[in-house]
Design a protein around this motif. Structure first.
Motif, PDB file in Angstrom:
ATOM      1  N   LEU A  53       4.935 -27.965 -45.520  1.00  0.00           N
ATOM      2  CA  LEU A  53       5.412 -28.861 -44.627  1.00  0.00           C
ATOM      3  C   LEU A  53       4.186 -29.219 -43.713  1.00  0.00           C
ATOM      4  CD1 LEU A  53       9.035 -27.443 -43.761  1.00  0.00           C
ATOM      5  CD2 LEU A  53       8.402 -29.338 -45.250  1.00  0.00           C
ATOM      6  N   ASP A  54       3.398 -28.206 -43.308  1.00  0.00           N
ATOM      7  CA  ASP A  54       2.521 -28.476 -42.318  1.00  0.00           C
ATOM      8  C   ASP A  54       1.264 -29.372 -43.040  1.00  0.00           C
ATOM      9  OD1 ASP A  54       0.840 -27.977 -39.840  1.00  0.00           O
ATOM     10  OD2 ASP A  54      -0.606 -27.000 -41.025  1.00  0.00           O
ATOM     11  N   ALA A  55       1.148 -29.109 -44.261  1.00  0.00           N
ATOM     12  CA  ALA A  55      -0.020 -29.838 -44.983  1.00  0.00           C
ATOM     13  C   ALA A  55       0.224 -31.373 -45.406  1.00  0.00           C
ATOM     14  CB  ALA A  55      -0.205 -29.315 -46.222  1.00  0.00           C
ATOM     15  N   MET A  56       1.683 -31.559 -45.468  1.00  0.00           N
ATOM     16  CA  MET A  56       2.214 -33.028 -45.906  1.00  0.00           C
ATOM     17  C   MET A  56       2.624 -33.647 -45.016  1.00  0.00           C
ATOM     18  SD  MET A  56       0.855 -32.624 -48.922  1.00  0.00           S
ATOM     19  CE  MET A  56       0.509 -31.428 -50.182  1.00  0.00           C
ATOM     20  N   ASN A  57       3.435 -33.224 -43.959  1.00  0.00           N
ATOM     21  CA  ASN A  57       4.455 -33.835 -43.129  1.00  0.00           C
ATOM     22  C   ASN A  57       3.652 -34.952 -42.269  1.00  0.00           C
ATOM     23  OD1 ASN A  57       6.825 -33.040 -44.134  1.00  0.00           O
ATOM     24  ND2 ASN A  57       7.117 -31.486 -42.184  1.00  0.00           N
ATOM     25  N   ASP A  58       2.415 -34.813 -41.731  1.00  0.00           N
ATOM     26  CA  ASP A  58       1.848 -35.793 -41.026  1.00  0.00           C
ATOM     27  C   ASP A  58       1.671 -37.125 -41.792  1.00  0.00           C
ATOM     28  OD1 ASP A  58      -0.034 -36.042 -38.368  1.00  0.00           O
ATOM     29  OD2 ASP A  58      -1.373 -37.172 -40.216  1.00  0.00           O
ATOM     30  N   ASP A  80       5.035 -38.596 -42.487  1.00  0.00           N
ATOM     31  CA  ASP A  80       5.929 -39.272 -41.180  1.00  0.00           C
ATOM     32  C   ASP A  80       5.121 -40.450 -40.625  1.00  0.00           C
ATOM     33  OD1 ASP A  80       7.411 -37.036 -41.443  1.00  0.00           O
ATOM     34  OD2 ASP A  80       6.608 -35.955 -39.947  1.00  0.00           O
ATOM     35  N   HIS A  81       3.701 -40.518 -40.745  1.00  0.00           N
ATOM     36  CA  HIS A  81       2.956 -41.589 -40.197  1.00  0.00           C
ATOM     37  C   HIS A  81       2.473 -42.640 -41.202  1.00  0.00           C
ATOM     38  CE1 HIS A  81       2.978 -38.267 -37.299  1.00  0.00           C
ATOM     39  NE2 HIS A  81       3.233 -39.194 -36.446  1.00  0.00           N
ATOM     40  N   GLY A  82       2.390 -42.365 -42.232  1.00  0.00           N
ATOM     41  CA  GLY A  82       1.786 -43.232 -43.317  1.00  0.00           C
ATOM     42  C   GLY A  82       0.634 -43.656 -43.100  1.00  0.00           C
ATOM     43  N   PRO A  83       0.484 -44.908 -42.890  1.00  0.00           N
ATOM     44  CA  PRO A  83      -0.884 -45.690 -42.771  1.00  0.00           C
ATOM     45  C   PRO A  83      -1.543 -45.339 -41.348  1.00  0.00           C
ATOM     46  CG  PRO A  83       0.743 -47.367 -42.264  1.00  0.00           C
ATOM     47  CD  PRO A  83       1.324 -46.057 -42.851  1.00  0.00           C
ATOM     48  N   THR A  84      -0.875 -44.729 -40.495  1.00  0.00           N
ATOM     49  CA  THR A  84      -1.785 -44.274 -39.249  1.00  0.00           C
ATOM     50  C   THR A  84      -1.848 -42.968 -39.187  1.00  0.00           C
ATOM     51  OG1 THR A  84       0.438 -43.982 -38.169  1.00  0.00           O
ATOM     52  CG2 THR A  84      -0.897 -46.211 -37.975  1.00  0.00           C
ATOM     53  N   SER A  85      -1.679 -41.954 -40.294  1.00  0.00           N
ATOM     54  CA  SER A  85      -1.772 -40.828 -40.319  1.00  0.00           C
ATOM     55  C   SER A  85      -3.418 -40.201 -40.034  1.00  0.00           C
ATOM     56  CB  SER A  85      -1.494 -40.074 -41.557  1.00  0.00           C
ATOM     57  OG  SER A  85      -1.409 -38.814 -41.761  1.00  0.00           O
ATOM     58  N   THR A  86      -3.379 -39.228 -39.202  1.00  0.00           N
ATOM     59  CA  THR A  86      -4.724 -38.608 -39.252  1.00  0.00           C
ATOM     60  C   THR A  86      -5.216 -37.692 -40.378  1.00  0.00           C
ATOM     61  OG1 THR A  86      -3.801 -36.702 -37.959  1.00  0.00           O
ATOM     62  CG2 THR A  86      -4.558 -38.596 -36.564  1.00  0.00           C
ATOM     63  N   TRP A  87      -4.293 -37.318 -41.268  1.00  0.00           N
ATOM     64  CA  TRP A  87      -4.447 -36.577 -42.416  1.00  0.00           C
ATOM     65  C   TRP A  87      -3.715 -37.479 -43.541  1.00  0.00           C
ATOM     66  CZ3 TRP A  87      -8.455 -33.498 -41.837  1.00  0.00           C
ATOM     67  CH2 TRP A  87      -8.702 -32.944 -40.782  1.00  0.00           C
ATOM     68  N   SER A 133      -7.359 -32.628 -64.062  1.00  0.00           N
ATOM     69  CA  SER A 133      -5.842 -32.709 -63.434  1.00  0.00           C
ATOM     70  C   SER A 133      -5.964 -33.339 -62.155  1.00  0.00           C
ATOM     71  CB  SER A 133      -5.548 -31.106 -63.438  1.00  0.00           C
ATOM     72  OG  SER A 133      -5.605 -30.449 -64.682  1.00  0.00           O
ATOM     73  N   CYS A 134      -4.805 -33.759 -61.803  1.00  0.00           N
ATOM     74  CA  CYS A 134      -4.794 -34.578 -60.497  1.00  0.00           C
ATOM     75  C   CYS A 134      -3.784 -33.619 -59.712  1.00  0.00           C
ATOM     76  CB  CYS A 134      -4.369 -36.234 -60.684  1.00  0.00           C
ATOM     77  SG  CYS A 134      -4.064 -36.882 -59.369  1.00  0.00           S
ATOM     78  N   PHE A 135      -4.079 -33.516 -58.237  1.00  0.00           N
ATOM     79  CA  PHE A 135      -3.424 -32.901 -57.234  1.00  0.00           C
ATOM     80  C   PHE A 135      -3.262 -33.924 -56.172  1.00  0.00           C
ATOM     81  CE2 PHE A 135      -5.456 -30.072 -60.130  1.00  0.00           C
ATOM     82  CZ  PHE A 135      -4.410 -28.918 -60.371  1.00  0.00           C
ATOM     83  N   VAL A 136      -2.236 -33.863 -55.424  1.00  0.00           N
ATOM     84  CA  VAL A 136      -2.047 -34.420 -54.270  1.00  0.00           C
ATOM     85  C   VAL A 136      -2.316 -33.541 -53.025  1.00  0.00           C
ATOM     86  CG1 VAL A 136      -0.459 -35.841 -52.510  1.00  0.00           C
ATOM     87  CG2 VAL A 136      -0.348 -36.113 -55.025  1.00  0.00           C
ATOM     88  N   ILE A 137      -2.988 -34.015 -52.166  1.00  0.00           N
ATOM     89  CA  ILE A 137      -3.366 -32.885 -50.913  1.00  0.00           C
ATOM     90  C   ILE A 137      -3.356 -33.917 -49.601  1.00  0.00           C
ATOM     91  CG2 ILE A 137      -4.949 -31.423 -52.234  1.00  0.00           C
ATOM     92  CD1 ILE A 137      -7.187 -32.938 -50.914  1.00  0.00           C
ATOM     93  N   GLY A 138      -3.080 -33.229 -48.542  1.00  0.00           N
ATOM     94  CA  GLY A 138      -3.003 -33.876 -47.062  1.00  0.00           C
ATOM     95  C   GLY A 138      -3.808 -33.266 -46.057  1.00  0.00           C
ATOM     96  N   LYS A 139      -3.442 -32.632 -45.285  1.00  0.00           N
ATOM     97  CA  LYS A 139      -4.207 -31.834 -44.120  1.00  0.00           C
ATOM     98  C   LYS A 139      -4.687 -30.699 -44.506  1.00  0.00           C
ATOM     99  CE  LYS A 139      -3.419 -29.711 -39.689  1.00  0.00           C
ATOM    100  NZ  LYS A 139      -2.227 -29.431 -38.547  1.00  0.00           N
ATOM    101  N   PRO A 140      -5.973 -30.316 -44.451  1.00  0.00           N
ATOM    102  CA  PRO A 140      -6.435 -29.201 -44.627  1.00  0.00           C
ATOM    103  C   PRO A 140      -6.296 -28.031 -43.916  1.00  0.00           C
ATOM    104  CG  PRO A 140      -8.037 -30.528 -43.547  1.00  0.00           C
ATOM    105  CD  PRO A 140      -6.889 -31.112 -43.931  1.00  0.00           C
ATOM    106  N   ARG A 141      -5.878 -26.887 -44.492  1.00  0.00           N
ATOM    107  CA  ARG A 141      -5.396 -25.718 -43.253  1.00  0.00           C
ATOM    108  C   ARG A 141      -6.876 -25.084 -42.816  1.00  0.00           C
ATOM    109  NH1 ARG A 141      -2.533 -21.004 -46.075  1.00  0.00           N
ATOM    110  NH2 ARG A 141      -3.294 -19.230 -45.125  1.00  0.00           N
ATOM    111  N   LYS A 142      -7.875 -25.354 -43.494  1.00  0.00           N
ATOM    112  CA  LYS A 142      -9.274 -24.932 -43.313  1.00  0.00           C
ATOM    113  C   LYS A 142     -10.192 -26.162 -43.355  1.00  0.00           C
ATOM    114  CE  LYS A 142     -10.845 -20.962 -44.566  1.00  0.00           C
ATOM    115  NZ  LYS A 142     -11.509 -20.082 -45.422  1.00  0.00           N
ATOM    116  N   PRO A 143     -10.328 -26.897 -41.983  1.00  0.00           N
ATOM    117  CA  PRO A 143     -11.318 -27.836 -41.985  1.00  0.00           C
ATOM    118  C   PRO A 143     -12.585 -27.334 -42.089  1.00  0.00           C
ATOM    119  CG  PRO A 143      -9.617 -27.835 -40.511  1.00  0.00           C
ATOM    120  CD  PRO A 143      -9.620 -26.558 -40.717  1.00  0.00           C
TER     121      PRO A 143
END
Length: 803
Positions: free
Chosen positions: A292-297, A300-307, A323-333
């Motif tokens: 949830l922490d990785a994907m929710n931002d 929830d915010h779509g085109p204005t998301s910070t991640w 192979s293809c993977f979907v990612i969002g917010k990094p846990r370790k930037p």
């Protein structure tokens, strides 16, 4: 030029070559900005800066008194260039046109108050920069309000920095050679510049990025990748605006690859986002909060998301498949601008429809550096337990091998090409500091210790980066288990046979580096270095997360922790050394060392000083003294938290060699610890005792040490100089003294703080705990006997692991 600010971080290239290499334009296209040559609708628009002046007595109409004045002029002219480029982009040649925003006065998306003065973005990302009219009421003139926007690093193509104060000029005026000013203001400007570029590269998926810098009537253009920043000489854009206008025009006409974007990534498609939402609604057990922490931002915010959500391609070196993977917010930037820039993500497999761990890094292309996917294959073939399971991994191709370019300009044997690589791991886990009790801490460390021993014995591989970050807690069938991860700094046993002095500090995590290599930074690598690091990891956790009597005296506690983990000084030849309290704490292991022989591993200036009479160096002892435990490995009884069995190697009499030259002795102590209930105590819930050091100053060898930055800026990783620890933005270092009284580390220089070079090492931020919470947990009314009881665990660790 300051010694630390070498061309390893910056290189100044001829103007013509800079454009031909980095921004040649489409088929060498160029444009004449003479009004007579422009389309009719652009002939009345401004494409020069003739009417501005920086002199108060000039007769020119536009006098620049503030940076805001200059930003307004720049925005107007640059946007005219972007509009002209959009007008000329038609049919198949059409690109997403660009816009510029003045982001110097708007709200930022991070905790750092610094913000880029100007930000260039695609028109399709305009919503991320949008500000309501009410937020721009104070802006004048009214015509400039359209250019005001919020900071959105995740959508910024490249930033611009504008200065008019001579005390803050950052890059010098020499057109012949680079000569960086060495003043506080100039270092701060370079730090701000680097911070903006770091944010962009950390939040996006780029091979490189551009940037521009304006000081009064002078400008510089930059191309920055994960090795260095290549810049143009300064040029007067007021007298000759064509160079600056050409830069913006060519970028506006460039495709994504020419703008520096990674072509193996793209914003996630609606189909993949819909599939991701569907599978996120399922119960994934203990890792559900991580998903949830990785994907929710992004969701929830779509085109204005910070991640934003991205689709990332991973090429498997073994099978050749992608192979293809979907990612969002990094846990370790990635917290450093230069170096490996490691990022870790929770990823969603768009084919298998399960969640995995994706590691993205820029590995060094060196004979002494081994691809991590190669290491995992060797470990698997050797049947090494308690390691992560690699699903696929390899270098990135688009279609050619994706690598840094800036090293080709710089003649330095230490600056190697970096290759972009990705790795997929099946397990998603929690960091070591998520443990609940001291017994679980020892379980996880012992699991990792077993993996280290098995890799060395069965595969001849030395991990070479033991740290708290590289031990993972996973859950298998409801039971905890520890993994040793991040093998990309490992060394083969065959590489350790030549015991030659090192030319630079060995890579690894500073806080857990063995005492002898901190004392003699040129010393060769060996097995004992890694084994000792396990000891320091446990002491680190004990002091940081458990109650102990040192907490009653914050000054003593800060001094102990500083001497064990944070103290760092730079010698005249650029080598780092320090943490001499660690040497004294574990001196019994080093009694068999030939200290005369080790002198050849000291920097010359330090060797000269160390032969002079030295004052006694002491470290505050922890209060409880217990006999060391010595017992053989045995098979533990079944336990809800134990999912491994321990082999029973031969145990010898007390050795004539150092105790850390073999795994067995530390293994005995750790195994004994998990059986002894006296060791088992809860950690201090929600408290990070190291954060108390943020408010404590203390005296070391009659010299004051400012503790206010000792946690947030300590050197977690060995770099060319210590690296700042922050979420994404780099910070400055405090000065630090040492037993040898050499040059203290001063991170206010650009390379040491803002452009800190991450030399083949990951980093992780230290999350501050409010001081009020700490004080509430340890008030003066705390029961003294209870404090003594809770000190037993810390004391046992100290006495049994460093004696």
């Amino acid at each position: 030029m300051a010694e630390e600010e070498t061309d390893e971080s910056f290189y100044q290239e001829r103007m013509d070559k800079w454009f031909s290499d980095w921004l040649p334009g489409k088929d060498g296209e160029d444009i004449n900005f003479d009004p007579k040559e422009l389309p009719r609708e652009f002939r009345h628009k401004k494409f020069d800066f003739d009417d501005i002046t920086f002199r108060s007595k000039s007769k020119k109409p536009t006098k620049i008194r503030t940076e805001g004045d200059l930003s307004r002029i720049l925005c107007s002219v640059i946007q005219n260039v972007f509009d002209l480029a959009a007008c000329r982009s038609t049919g198949e040649d059409r690109v997403d046109f660009l816009q510029i925003k003045d982001t110097s006065v708007a709200k930022v998306e991070s905790d750092d108050p610094d913000r880029p003065d100007l930000s260039v973005h695609k028109a399709s990302a305009a919503q991320a920069f949008h500000l309501d009219d009410a937020d721009k009421q104070d802006v004048s003139p009214d015509s400039h309000r359209a250019f005001i926007g919020r900071v959105a690093y995740s959508w910024t193509i490249f930033p611009g920095v504008v200065k008019i104060d001579s005390s803050r000029e950052g890059f010098g005026f020499s057109a012949d050679e680079l000569d960086l000013p060495d003043t506080e203001g100039s270092r701060e400007t370079r730090g701000q510049f680097a911070g903006h570029v770091t944010e962009i590269l950390s939040r996006q998926h780029r091979q490189f990025t551009f940037a521009f810098y304006v000081y009064k009537n002078l400008a510089r253009l930059f191309a920055v990748d994960r090795n260095s920043a290549i810049m143009t000489p300064p040029f007067d854009y007021v007298k000759d605006p064509n160079t600056l206008l050409k830069f913006f025009y060519r970028l506006a006409r460039a495709d994504n690859c020419a703008q520096g974007y990674d072509s193996t990534t793209a914003l996630a498609s609606p189909c993949n986002i819909s599939t991701l939402r569907e599978h996120m609604s399922e119960d994934h057990g203990v890792i559900q909060p991580l998903i949830l922490d990785a994907m929710n931002d992004a969701l929830d915010h779509g085109p204005t998301s910070t991640w934003p959500l991205y689709e990332v391609q991973v090429h498997d070196h073994i099978s050749g498949k992608t192979s293809c993977f979907v990612i969002g917010k990094p846990r370790k930037p990635a917290t450093s601008l230069f170096g490996r820039a490691t990022r870790g993500y929770v990823g969603f497999d768009s084919v298998e429809h399960d969640f995995v761990w994706l590691k993205d890094a820029w590995r060094s292309d060196s004979l002494n550096s081994h691809p991590e996917w190669e290491i995992y294959s060797k470990l698997k073939n050797a049947n090494v337990k308690n390691i992560a399971t690699m699903r696929c991994g390899g270098d990135v191709y688009n279609p050619k091998l994706q690598c840094t370019l800036s090293q080709d300009y710089i003649s330095s044997p230490l600056l190697k090409r970096r290759i972009h690589s990705r790795l997929i791991i099946n397990e998603i886990g929690f960091p070591l500091d998520a443990y609940e009790t001291s017994r679980i801490l020892i379980y996880i460390v012992l699991c990792a210790f077993q993996a280290h021993e098995s890799a060395w014995v069965k595969a001849g591989i030395l991990h070479h980066d033991i740290s708290d970050n590289n031990m993972l807690i996973i859950h298998v069938n409801g039971k905890k288990r520890g993994l040793l991860i991040d093998w990309d700094l490992c060394k083969y046993a065959s590489e350790l046979q030549e015991r030659k002095p090192l030319r630079q500090n060995a890579s690894g995590t500073w806080a857990f580096t063995c005492a002898v290599r901190l004392h003699y930074p040129k010393k060769f690598l060996e097995l004992a270095d890694d084994i000792e690091a396990f000891v320091h990891v446990i002491i680190w956790c004990a002091l940081r997360y458990h109650r102990h009597s040192l907490l009653r005296n914050p000054g003593d506690f800060a001094l102990v922790v500083h001497q064990l983990f944070f103290d760092c000084t730079c010698s005249s030849d650029g080598l780092l050394y320090g943490c001499f309290g660690k040497w004294h704490a574990i001196i019994s292991h080093y009694r068999s060392l030939d200290l005369i022989e080790l002198e050849r591993f000291l920097p010359a200036d330090i060797l000269k000083k160390i032969k002079a009479p030295q004052q006694t160096y002491t470290i505050t002892e922890l209060p409880v003294d217990l006999d060391a435990l010595r017992s053989p490995y045995e098979d533990p009884e079944e336990d809800d938290d134990i999912t491994f069995k321990i082999a029973a190697p031969d145990v010898h009499e007390e050795p004539a060699i150092r105790t850390l030259d073999e795994h067995v002795y530390i293994g005995q102590i750790l195994y004994k610890a998990i059986q002894d209930e006296d060791w088992n105590c809860w950690r201090s819930s929600g408290v990070d005792h190291f954060e108390t050091m943020l408010h404590v100053s203390f005296t070391e060898r009659n010299r004051p040490v400012d503790g206010t930055r000792s946690v947030e800026t300590f050197p977690r990783k060995r770099a060319r100089s210590p690296q700042a620890s922050s979420i994404v933005q780099p910070k400055r270092f405090r000065a630090s003294s040492s037993a040898h009284n050499s040059t203290p580390v001063d991170g206010s220089t650009f390379e040491r703080a803002a452009l800190c070079r991450e030399q083949d090492a990951d980093t992780q931020s230290v999350s501050p705990q409010p001081a009020g919470d700490i004080e509430a947990s340890y008030s003066e009314s705390e029961d003294e006997d209870e404090a003594k009881v809770n000190s037993i665990f810390t004391a046992k660790l100290h006495d049994e692991l460093v004696s």
